[in-house]
Design a protein around this motif. Structure first.
Motif, PDB file in Angstrom:
ATOM      1  N   ILE A   1       0.838  -1.201   0.000  1.00  0.00           N
ATOM      2  CA  ILE A   1       0.000   0.000   0.000  1.00  0.00           C
ATOM      3  C   ILE A   1       0.874   1.253   0.000  1.00  0.00           C
ATOM      4  N   VAL A   2       1.927   1.243   0.809  1.00  0.00           N
ATOM      5  CA  VAL A   2       2.832   2.393   0.883  1.00  0.00           C
ATOM      6  C   VAL A   2       3.545   2.593  -0.446  1.00  0.00           C
ATOM      7  N   ARG A   3       3.994   1.520  -1.062  1.00  0.00           N
ATOM      8  CA  ARG A   3       4.672   1.631  -2.356  1.00  0.00           C
ATOM      9  C   ARG A   3       3.761   2.278  -3.394  1.00  0.00           C
ATOM     10  N   ASP A   4       2.517   1.850  -3.446  1.00  0.00           N
ATOM     11  CA  ASP A   4       1.570   2.421  -4.407  1.00  0.00           C
ATOM     12  C   ASP A   4       1.358   3.908  -4.137  1.00  0.00           C
ATOM     13  N   ALA A   5       1.245   4.262  -2.866  1.00  0.00           N
ATOM     14  CA  ALA A   5       0.998   5.661  -2.504  1.00  0.00           C
ATOM     15  C   ALA A   5       2.169   6.552  -2.901  1.00  0.00           C
ATOM     16  N   ILE A   6       3.396   6.073  -2.681  1.00  0.00           N
ATOM     17  CA  ILE A   6       4.577   6.868  -3.001  1.00  0.00           C
ATOM     18  C   ILE A   6       4.799   6.952  -4.509  1.00  0.00           C
ATOM     19  N   GLN A   7       4.444   5.903  -5.228  1.00  0.00           N
ATOM     20  CA  GLN A   7       4.539   5.967  -6.681  1.00  0.00           C
ATOM     21  C   GLN A   7       3.593   7.018  -7.243  1.00  0.00           C
TER      22      GLN A   7
END
Length: 323
Positions: free
Chosen positions: A42-48
């Motif tokens: 979830i964090v990876r998607d948000a930062i992307q």
């Protein structure tokens, strides 16, 4: 015989209570083994989608821990009196990322993973995705049952003196070294011109700027945040390295290129200045300590402030509301 059985049961129950009352790495390894990977995705998607989200999630962790301990109190939305509405929490974001992670975790492991732990895990993942150090996050926090705007009255402020900053950190069990290292978290992210007006145009009588600003840097700050200009304009807190988690901000502070007033104040005190300087030790006098390793020690320490464990608190079903 009965007395022996009672004593054994009492000791056993105390042992359970003690073990449940401590944070531990891998707390969810049996009850929700995919917990950390779910948060990471979830964090990876948000930062992307928004590269600045790494700094946002790291800041959210600090603001949660500083008030009432690391218990998710800042996530609650219970009207005008919600803690998140406090003046000291201005600009804090990332709530929707935590809610997305929570929803996914509720699908996989209902009422198992606390919102407070999600915040701590998300901060770690954000640091890693900004090329910072990876580290193990002790988990087992439970969510608090209180969230009130008045409890955030004593948050560290951008215009605090170094004495005020040291006192506020000490009040939460954090040292001068922790103050420097956690302040260095400003190596990623941006701030608003709103927080620069006093430092640039009203620091000294007569409208003079903060004299600790490097003269070669002042025109740049004036241009980006002109007097009576748009206070919502954003500028990097670590000039030249705002997307990479490193010690570059400490170099900027040493040389008068700190953007935030509170960061610049780390040069005003012998203890904090010596901590800062230690990371640039001349090799002739020995190896400098590892900034990354020391930062990890400080953020893990911060993540244990006032935690609720065992039978305290609750595991929220939705992070923005008490059960």
């Amino acid at each position: 015989m009965m007395a022996f059985v009672f004593a054994f049961l009492f000791t056993f129950l105390i042992g359970i209570s003690h073990s449940k009352g401590q944070l531990q790495v891998g707390f969810y390894s049996e009850t929700c083994p995919q917990a950390e990977s779910i948060v990471r995705d979830i964090v990876r998607d948000a930062i992307q989608s928004d590269p600045n989200m790494a700094a946002v999630l790291l800041r959210l962790h600090f603001h949660d821990c500083y008030v009432e301990g690391c218990d998710g109190s800042i996530l609650i939305d219970n009207g005008p009196q919600s803690e998140k509405n406090a003046l000291g929490h201005q600009g804090v974001r990332g709530f929707e990322v935590i809610e997305r992670a929570k929803a996914k975790l509720e699908d996989s492991c209902p009422t198992v993973v606390s919102c407070a732990d999600i915040v701590a895990l998300a901060a770690r993942d954000a640091i890693v995705m900004a090329d910072g150090p990876s580290y193990e996050v002790p988990t087992g926090r439970r969510d608090g049952l209180v969230s009130n705007i008045s409890l955030a009255d004593n948050m560290p402020d951008v215009s605090d003196s170094i004495q005020q900053l040291k006192a506020k950190f000490l009040n939460r069990g954090l040292t001068e070294k922790d103050l420097v290292l956690l302040g260095a978290a400003h190596t990623i992210g941006t701030t608003a011109c709103f927080f620069m007006n006093k430092r640039l145009y009203n620091f000294l009588p007569g409208g003079a700027p903060d004299p600790t600003i490097n003269p070669s840097f002042l025109p740049t700050l004036n241009q980006r945040c002109p007097e009576n200009g748009d206070i919502n304009v954003r500028l990097a807190m670590d000039e030249g390295s705002e997307r990479t988690f490193d010690k570059h901000i400490l170099q900027n502070i040493r040389e008068g290129f700190a953007v935030l007033e509170s960061d610049a104040r780390l040069n005003d005190d012998l203890i904090t200045k010596s901590v800062l300087e230690s990371y640039f030790m001349n090799p002739l006098f020995g190896a400098a300590p590892s900034f990354e390793a020391d930062f990890v020690d400080s953020i893990v320490k911060m993540g244990k402030i006032g935690v609720k464990t065992g039978f305290l608190g609750e595991i929220r079903r939705v992070c923005s509301a008490f059960n």
